[in-house]
Design a protein around this motif. Sequence first.
Motif, PDB file in Angstrom:
ATOM      1  N   SER A  77       0.847  -1.182   0.000  1.00 14.93           N
ATOM      2  CA  SER A  77       0.000   0.000   0.000  1.00 14.93           C
ATOM      3  C   SER A  77       0.882   1.229   0.000  1.00 14.93           C
ATOM      4  CB  SER A  77      -0.917   0.013   1.231  1.00 14.93           C
ATOM      5  OG  SER A  77      -0.150   0.025   2.411  1.00 14.93           O
ATOM      6  N   VAL A  78       0.354   2.324  -0.523  1.00 13.59           N
ATOM      7  CA  VAL A  78       1.133   3.548  -0.617  1.00 13.59           C
ATOM      8  C   VAL A  78       0.320   4.704  -0.063  1.00 13.59           C
ATOM      9  CG1 VAL A  78       0.342   3.974  -2.978  1.00 13.59           C
ATOM     10  CG2 VAL A  78       2.403   5.089  -2.169  1.00 13.59           C
ATOM     11  N   LEU A  79       0.991   5.556   0.709  1.00 14.14           N
ATOM     12  CA  LEU A  79       0.374   6.793   1.174  1.00 14.14           C
ATOM     13  C   LEU A  79       0.574   7.827   0.085  1.00 14.14           C
ATOM     14  CD1 LEU A  79      -0.919   8.535   3.400  1.00 14.14           C
ATOM     15  CD2 LEU A  79       1.390   9.019   4.234  1.00 14.14           C
ATOM     16  N   ALA A  80      -0.528   8.380  -0.433  1.00  9.89           N
ATOM     17  CA  ALA A  80      -0.426   9.331  -1.539  1.00  9.89           C
ATOM     18  C   ALA A  80      -1.247  10.565  -1.239  1.00  9.89           C
ATOM     19  CB  ALA A  80      -0.905   8.689  -2.840  1.00  9.89           C
ATOM     20  N   ALA A  81      -0.753  11.712  -1.711  1.00  9.60           N
ATOM     21  CA  ALA A  81      -1.481  12.962  -1.525  1.00  9.60           C
ATOM     22  C   ALA A  81      -1.301  13.837  -2.748  1.00  9.60           C
ATOM     23  CB  ALA A  81      -0.968  13.696  -0.288  1.00  9.60           C
ATOM     24  N   VAL A  82      -2.372  14.474  -3.166  1.00 15.36           N
ATOM     25  CA  VAL A  82      -2.297  15.435  -4.263  1.00 15.36           C
ATOM     26  C   VAL A  82      -2.635  16.814  -3.710  1.00 15.36           C
ATOM     27  CG1 VAL A  82      -4.688  15.052  -4.990  1.00 15.36           C
ATOM     28  CG2 VAL A  82      -3.041  16.004  -6.613  1.00 15.36           C
ATOM     29  N   LYS A  83      -1.822  17.804  -4.034  1.00 20.59           N
ATOM     30  CA  LYS A  83      -1.996  19.160  -3.529  1.00 20.59           C
ATOM     31  C   LYS A  83      -2.306  20.086  -4.691  1.00 20.59           C
ATOM     32  CE  LYS A  83       0.472  22.994  -1.322  1.00 20.59           C
ATOM     33  NZ  LYS A  83       0.038  23.958  -2.371  1.00 20.59           N
TER      34      LYS A  83
ATOM     35  N   GLY B  96      12.951   8.400   2.505  1.00 23.82           N
ATOM     36  CA  GLY B  96      14.121   7.623   2.868  1.00 23.82           C
ATOM     37  C   GLY B  96      14.363   6.492   1.890  1.00 23.82           C
ATOM     38  N   SER B  97      14.446   5.293   2.408  1.00 25.99           N
ATOM     39  CA  SER B  97      14.653   4.112   1.563  1.00 25.99           C
ATOM     40  C   SER B  97      13.354   3.370   1.290  1.00 25.99           C
ATOM     41  CB  SER B  97      15.653   3.168   2.245  1.00 25.99           C
ATOM     42  OG  SER B  97      15.153   2.770   3.516  1.00 25.99           O
ATOM     43  N   ASN B  98      12.223   3.990   1.620  1.00 26.46           N
ATOM     44  CA  ASN B  98      10.923   3.360   1.419  1.00 26.46           C
ATOM     45  C   ASN B  98      10.492   3.555  -0.039  1.00 26.46           C
ATOM     46  OD1 ASN B  98       8.389   2.282   1.525  1.00 26.46           O
ATOM     47  ND2 ASN B  98       7.562   3.744   3.006  1.00 26.46           N
ATOM     48  N   ALA B  99      10.730   2.573  -0.855  1.00 31.02           N
ATOM     49  CA  ALA B  99      10.507   2.712  -2.297  1.00 31.02           C
ATOM     50  C   ALA B  99       9.042   2.850  -2.677  1.00 31.02           C
ATOM     51  CB  ALA B  99      11.113   1.515  -3.026  1.00 31.02           C
ATOM     52  N   ILE B 100       8.131   2.373  -1.816  1.00 32.83           N
ATOM     53  CA  ILE B 100       6.720   2.375  -2.217  1.00 32.83           C
ATOM     54  C   ILE B 100       5.984   3.643  -1.813  1.00 32.83           C
ATOM     55  CG2 ILE B 100       6.592  -0.137  -2.108  1.00 32.83           C
ATOM     56  CD1 ILE B 100       4.997   0.205   0.512  1.00 32.83           C
ATOM     57  N   GLY B 101       6.651   4.589  -1.227  1.00 30.88           N
ATOM     58  CA  GLY B 101       5.939   5.814  -0.898  1.00 30.88           C
ATOM     59  C   GLY B 101       6.599   6.559   0.247  1.00 30.88           C
ATOM     60  N   PRO B 102       5.989   7.646   0.654  1.00 31.34           N
ATOM     61  CA  PRO B 102       4.727   8.199   0.142  1.00 31.34           C
ATOM     62  C   PRO B 102       4.901   8.888  -1.218  1.00 31.34           C
ATOM     63  CG  PRO B 102       5.665   9.686   1.748  1.00 31.34           C
ATOM     64  CD  PRO B 102       6.548   8.472   1.735  1.00 31.34           C
ATOM     65  N   MET B 103       3.771   9.149  -1.887  1.00 36.74           N
ATOM     66  CA  MET B 103       3.805   9.828  -3.179  1.00 36.74           C
ATOM     67  C   MET B 103       3.125  11.181  -3.046  1.00 36.74           C
ATOM     68  SD  MET B 103       2.457   8.589  -6.934  1.00 36.74           S
ATOM     69  CE  MET B 103       0.792   9.232  -6.838  1.00 36.74           C
ATOM     70  N   TRP B 104       3.850  12.230  -3.410  1.00 43.52           N
ATOM     71  CA  TRP B 104       3.333  13.595  -3.345  1.00 43.52           C
ATOM     72  C   TRP B 104       3.171  14.104  -4.768  1.00 43.52           C
ATOM     73  CZ3 TRP B 104       6.858  18.201  -1.439  1.00 43.52           C
ATOM     74  CH2 TRP B 104       6.145  19.411  -1.567  1.00 43.52           C
ATOM     75  N   ALA B 105       1.962  14.486  -5.121  1.00 39.53           N
ATOM     76  CA  ALA B 105       1.688  15.015  -6.456  1.00 39.53           C
ATOM     77  C   ALA B 105       1.093  16.412  -6.332  1.00 39.53           C
ATOM     78  CB  ALA B 105       0.731  14.099  -7.214  1.00 39.53           C
ATOM     79  N   VAL B 106       1.495  17.304  -7.226  1.00 43.84           N
ATOM     80  CA  VAL B 106       0.957  18.659  -7.275  1.00 43.84           C
ATOM     81  C   VAL B 106      -0.006  18.752  -8.458  1.00 43.84           C
ATOM     82  CG1 VAL B 106       1.493  21.104  -7.585  1.00 43.84           C
ATOM     83  CG2 VAL B 106       3.011  19.666  -6.218  1.00 43.84           C
ATOM     84  N   ALA B 107      -1.216  19.227  -8.194  1.00 39.21           N
ATOM     85  CA  ALA B 107      -2.239  19.311  -9.246  1.00 39.21           C
ATOM     86  C   ALA B 107      -1.932  20.477 -10.179  1.00 39.21           C
ATOM     87  CB  ALA B 107      -3.627  19.473  -8.617  1.00 39.21           C
ATOM     88  N   GLU B 108      -1.354  20.177 -11.317  1.00 39.27           N
ATOM     89  CA  GLU B 108      -1.042  21.187 -12.344  1.00 39.27           C
ATOM     90  C   GLU B 108      -1.574  20.671 -13.666  1.00 39.27           C
ATOM     91  OE1 GLU B 108      -0.943  23.647 -14.364  1.00 39.27           O
ATOM     92  OE2 GLU B 108       0.261  24.621 -12.821  1.00 39.27           O
ATOM     93  N   ASN B 109      -2.861  20.925 -13.910  1.00 45.17           N
ATOM     94  CA  ASN B 109      -3.534  20.321 -15.052  1.00 45.17           C
ATOM     95  C   ASN B 109      -3.025  20.815 -16.409  1.00 45.17           C
ATOM     96  OD1 ASN B 109      -5.226  22.649 -13.868  1.00 45.17           O
ATOM     97  ND2 ASN B 109      -5.971  22.548 -15.955  1.00 45.17           N
ATOM     98  N   TYR B 110      -2.378  21.981 -16.456  1.00 46.52           N
ATOM     99  CA  TYR B 110      -1.905  22.481 -17.745  1.00 46.52           C
ATOM    100  C   TYR B 110      -0.890  21.520 -18.371  1.00 46.52           C
ATOM    101  CZ  TYR B 110      -4.079  27.134 -17.536  1.00 46.52           C
ATOM    102  OH  TYR B 110      -4.976  28.179 -17.519  1.00 46.52           O
ATOM    103  N   ARG B 111      -0.108  20.833 -17.560  1.00 47.87           N
ATOM    104  CA  ARG B 111       0.882  19.913 -18.098  1.00 47.87           C
ATOM    105  C   ARG B 111       0.245  18.662 -18.707  1.00 47.87           C
ATOM    106  NH1 ARG B 111       5.024  22.378 -14.827  1.00 47.87           N
ATOM    107  NH2 ARG B 111       4.202  21.767 -12.803  1.00 47.87           N
ATOM    108  N   PHE B 112      -1.057  18.502 -18.467  1.00 49.57           N
ATOM    109  CA  PHE B 112      -1.761  17.327 -18.985  1.00 49.57           C
ATOM    110  C   PHE B 112      -2.736  17.674 -20.115  1.00 49.57           C
ATOM    111  CE2 PHE B 112      -0.259  16.115 -14.847  1.00 49.57           C
ATOM    112  CZ  PHE B 112       0.046  14.768 -14.955  1.00 49.57           C
TER     113      PHE B 112
END
Length: 266
Positions: free
Chosen positions: A3-9, A32-48
């Motif tokens: 499982s991964v802790l994820a957040a989008v800002k 740190g060395s935790n390869a599976i997370g956490p994942m931080w994403a910034v909501a920037e829709n213009y790049r998509f």
Amino acid sequence: MSSVLAAVKEKPASSNVSEALKALSVYASIKGSNAIGPMWAVAENYRFEPGLIEAARLVKEEIGEMMNVQVIAEAPMNSANPYFSTAWRQAFYGGFTMDMGVHYIAALRMVAGCDINKLAALSRHIDKTLPPPDNISVLFELKNGCNGVLIISMSASSRKMIWRVVGSEGTVQVERGIQDGYHGYLVTFYPSGKSERSSFYPFSGVQEELTVFAKDIANISFKGMQASEADVRSSPEEGARDVAVIEAILKSSFDNGAWVQVDCIP
């Protein structure tokens, strides 16, 4: 299964570069060395946005040597705008110029395929209901040596958004507009000596970025992908690079147009 802790800002990634660097440092220490997370994403829709992605492809493959870049962003920000009354946007250093400006910079950096090296900016404060500044004119130099201009007006009565890249073998222009009842981007390629080609791309950046975010979470949780392999377009580093450009613009404008080097975000 992991499982991964994820957040989008919501963008911007931070209110200034110093804050961004501190947040990135904390984020790195948590991972740190935790390869599976956490994942931080910034909501920037213009790049998509498909229209901006296509424009970036045309600039990279079709225009030859880049000669200049032009960006115009007239975005009426008044009491009729639903974002006008949000206190956190008003409280930013630079106000709506920071909050909305990162969108224009995200698109500029992506379409040009290059970061901004340095810039000089002048500003005015016309609409006193808005935090300063609300009108900015910028001369910038890309890291590839190409020069460009950026005009932002938060107190304009009209709405216009254009990104235009001129090259030795053609010009690419992206303009926000409406076609067949859909809001989106008209992408036009003006090849040297040939007829222009245009295509319209309805807005879908928000849906695309959320789809990619969900896919990244699924791949990390169920397919063993590392959090560091998540789509770079949502990365906090990319968001921080947009903030660095706007902060440089504000610094220069408050110093009467002095040239300012844009902070490098690793």
